[in-house]
Design a protein around this motif. Structure first.
Motif: not given
Length: 160
Positions: A79-80, A85-86, A130-132, A142-145
């Motif tokens: 769950n990306p 968020e966390q 960008q991910v955020e 999106h991949d949160p890596a």
């Protein structure tokens, strides 16, 4: 009886002088005492300073454990959005430990990311931002890596 006569001819045993307490001490004891005092006077403040520094940086260890826990949870649940968020909340809590709360608390969006970048300029800053920022898009997938890597780097290396 002849043995008795021979024993009587012996001179009495010489007894050493009685020891007069522990004084005067040998010079080595004075040197050891001075060395011990010097160690105490120099070592105690250094130990106190090190203990303070370790306590000041304890929040970093906790934050690193937490970001790793969040990442493992993400890998398990896939769950990306929850991870993003966390991890953002964790970054804010970590920043509030290192900087004044009245400065950090109201920040969000580009201002927040600019602040993070000013505390630790990193190459992954843009990718993480960008991910955020994509979390507000419908169908976030999106991949949160990059965000995970940036969080680890920021927690470890930010100025404080």
């Amino acid at each position: 009886m002849a043995d008795n006569k021979l024993l009587e001819q012996l001179a009495p045993l010489a007894t050493p002088e009685p020891i007069n307490g522990l004084w005067p001490l040998a010079p080595g004891w004075y040197l050891l005492g001075a060395l011990l005092l010097a160690t105490l006077f120099i070592g105690y403040p250094l130990l106190k300073k090190r203990k303070k520094r370790v306590a000041e940086r304890a929040y970093r260890k906790q934050a690193l454990k937490e970001i790793n826990r969040l990442w493992l949870q993400y890998q398990k649940n896939q769950n990306p959005l929850t991870f993003v968020e966390q991890s953002n909340q964790l970054l804010k809590r970590t920043a509030m430990q290192a900087y004044p709360n009245d400065l950090i608390a109201p920040m969000n969006g580009p201002q927040w990311w600019q602040f993070l970048h000013s505390c630790y300029p990193s190459g992954q800053y843009r990718e993480a931002e960008q991910v955020e920022s994509f979390r507000y898009q419908p169908d976030f997938a999106h991949d949160p890596a990059p965000l995970y890597e940036y969080c680890k780097q920021w927690i470890t290396h930010h100025d404080s």
